[in-house]
Design a protein around this motif. Structure first.
Motif, short mmCIF file in Angstrom:
data_model
loop_
_atom_site.label_atom_id
_atom_site.label_comp_id
_atom_site.label_asym_id
_atom_site.label_seq_id
_atom_site.Cartn_x
_atom_site.Cartn_y
_atom_site.Cartn_z
N ASN A 66 0.85 -1.19 0.00
CA ASN A 66 0.00 0.00 0.00
C ASN A 66 0.88 1.24 0.00
OD1 ASN A 66 -1.95 1.88 0.27
ND2 ASN A 66 -2.65 1.24 2.29
N PRO A 67 1.54 1.52 -1.14
CA PRO A 67 2.51 2.62 -1.16
C PRO A 67 1.89 3.99 -0.94
CG PRO A 67 2.24 1.69 -3.37
CD PRO A 67 1.45 0.82 -2.43
N ALA A 68 0.55 4.08 -0.88
CA ALA A 68 -0.08 5.39 -0.68
C ALA A 68 -0.28 5.71 0.80
CB ALA A 68 -1.42 5.46 -1.41
N LEU A 69 0.08 4.76 1.68
CA LEU A 69 -0.11 5.01 3.12
C LEU A 69 0.90 6.04 3.59
CD1 LEU A 69 -1.61 4.10 5.71
CD2 LEU A 69 0.15 2.38 6.01
N LYS A 70 0.40 7.09 4.21
CA LYS A 70 1.27 8.18 4.69
C LYS A 70 1.40 8.08 6.20
CE LYS A 70 1.43 13.24 4.84
NZ LYS A 70 0.56 14.40 5.09
N ILE A 111 4.98 9.76 1.69
CA ILE A 111 3.94 8.78 1.40
C ILE A 111 4.60 7.42 1.17
CG2 ILE A 111 2.18 8.10 -0.28
CD1 ILE A 111 1.70 11.16 -0.62
N GLY A 112 4.04 6.40 1.81
CA GLY A 112 4.51 5.05 1.57
C GLY A 112 5.59 4.64 2.56
N MET A 113 5.57 3.36 2.88
CA MET A 113 6.53 2.79 3.80
C MET A 113 7.26 1.73 2.98
SD MET A 113 5.51 0.79 7.24
CE MET A 113 4.78 2.04 8.25
N ASN A 128 8.59 -1.57 1.59
CA ASN A 128 8.05 -2.90 1.86
C ASN A 128 8.91 -3.69 2.83
OD1 ASN A 128 5.68 -2.85 0.35
ND2 ASN A 128 6.81 -3.19 -1.55
N TYR A 140 -6.60 6.83 1.21
CA TYR A 140 -5.40 6.91 0.38
C TYR A 140 -5.68 7.57 -0.97
CZ TYR A 140 -4.70 3.35 3.91
OH TYR A 140 -4.69 2.67 5.10
N ARG A 153 2.73 5.21 -7.44
CA ARG A 153 3.48 3.99 -7.63
C ARG A 153 2.53 2.80 -7.67
NH1 ARG A 153 7.63 2.98 -3.25
NH2 ARG A 153 6.27 4.13 -1.84
#
Lengths: 195, 195, 195
Positions: free
Chosen positions: B95-99, B107-109, B111, C77, C89
């Motif tokens: 879920n790269p859009a998680l801030k 934005i993004g953590m 993986n 998101y 992404r």
């Protein structure tokens, strides 16, 4: 005899009768329309994993059995559900709500465990086994039932182009269409879902 | 007196008055129907993570407060939201859009970071903390509010069987139903969502 | 001449005429009303990845081109899609249905491979390249087209607060609203989707 008073009299009668009859006749027409109308459902199918393959198939075959006109629009990863050999897998990754029996009924599989090659296909095998044991039809059986039930199956043109699929890769009886095809049907449907 | 000219006159008057009155009467009939009709919303709730638990609860409690009849159909991973102790977690994975604020608002953590055992539960704790700080009700509070607001809560029979849940595992006041139960309600509802 | 029999005769003729004319005239009026009605579509946009950014944009611009009134409600998101610089992404993680050409057309990317830092951004670059090659508009182009097509864009107030965004972070022309704003529009729309 003079026509003028006659006209006024008739006009008065016409107005009175219309006031009386119209509301009732309009109600009747609306009720008839409703009774004659076949409700419809559309689903945009965008996911191609084993777990997410089920909701569109269960909903569409149930709706068709209940007499609804059903249209499925397969796009993005969902297009794989129309492949001759779909090889569906479930992913436990990023899905902490997945409950696997081998974990003693605990909800969620640790992410590190899903990382081990083979664990996802292991999870898929377990889920297929659980479904079979519970008497739930396989995806392929449900897809066959959808076709027999006259569910309209549309493959998204843009996705076909993007992933370089041809009609030959898909099961027979699939229409090709675009977003406009979908919107035309959906605007006339009671239930529209995006899965 | 001859009836013939009279008939033509009547016919003419009937047609003219009808043309005049019909649009207005139809508007009135439809407006009356609308005023008497209670709009309805259904949501198929399929996800069981902390983040995806919120949209069905916020939408259904808001809709109920606005006077809509609301039905939630809990199926697949969404069924866990009806458990007495749901233990919801958010997953940052895939879920790269998680801030997340701990990343300086980026934005993004990555993986790999989500792979570390405990990071997902850390993300869940952070999200719960953020929500509390912002005055957003907890999931359990929203679920309680949904029940108080007479939101109809249906648990999917097939999912109950598949994951071997019993009514005893669920909070009180839950109905059991299948896809047909859902479709019957949805065909009569203005808003139908699949979450 | 006596008025009484005449009135009865006229009344009888009026009734007969009305019985004859009404069903057809009512059908015509209802059909005209339907033809004049502008259908509407709403989409709740909840995802912020490159792949899931496309469906709301393609559906909304197509619907707007077909004459529908379209409203997009950006929440969770999905709000990132309204950022001035959205940096989208795609994630291959937990998505075994993703078909990447570098894998010889095999469906799915092993999870371990997605774990390698840079692989997700590699996947994003590949997808962007594939789309460009196929003549598919970029996300930014589609978003611009949506604005030009008068698609109504609403940012979720609660999400703005939660993630500490201000209107200044977003592209111009965005409305702020809540779940109630959405429900009001959706209850009047033919197509309502949650993406």
């Amino acid at each position: 005899m003079d026509a003028a008073p006659n006209t006024a009299l008739i006009d008065d009668l016409v107005r009175r009768r219309l006031e009386e009859l119209l509301p009732q006749k309009i109600e009747e027409a609306l009720a008839r329309r409703e009774a004659e109308h076949t409700p419809a459902m559309t689903i945009i199918v965008t996911k191609g994993t084993l777990d997410w393959a089920y909701p569109p198939m269960i909903l569409s075959t149930t709706a068709a059995a209940m007499g609804l006109n059903v249209t499925l629009f397969f796009t993005f990863y969902g297009l794989t559900l129309l492949l001759k050999d779909p090889k569906l897998r479930v992913s436990a990754l990023g899905n902490p709500a997945l409950k696997m029996p081998m974990m003693g009924g605990h909800i969620g599989m640790p992410n590190l465990m899903s990382m081990i090659p083979g664990v996802d296909s292991g999870a898929s095998a377990i889920m297929k086994g659980m479904m079979k044991k519970k008497g739930i039809a396989s995806f392929e059986e449900l897809r066959g039932l959808a076709i027999e039930s006259d569910v309209r199956l549309i493959a998204c043109q843009m996705t076909m182009d993007l992933f370089e699929y041809t009609l030959d890769d898909l099961i027979p009886g699939i229409e090709i269409g675009g977003a406009a095809t979908y919107i035309e049907v959906a605007a006339q449907s009671e239930i529209n879902l995006f899965i």
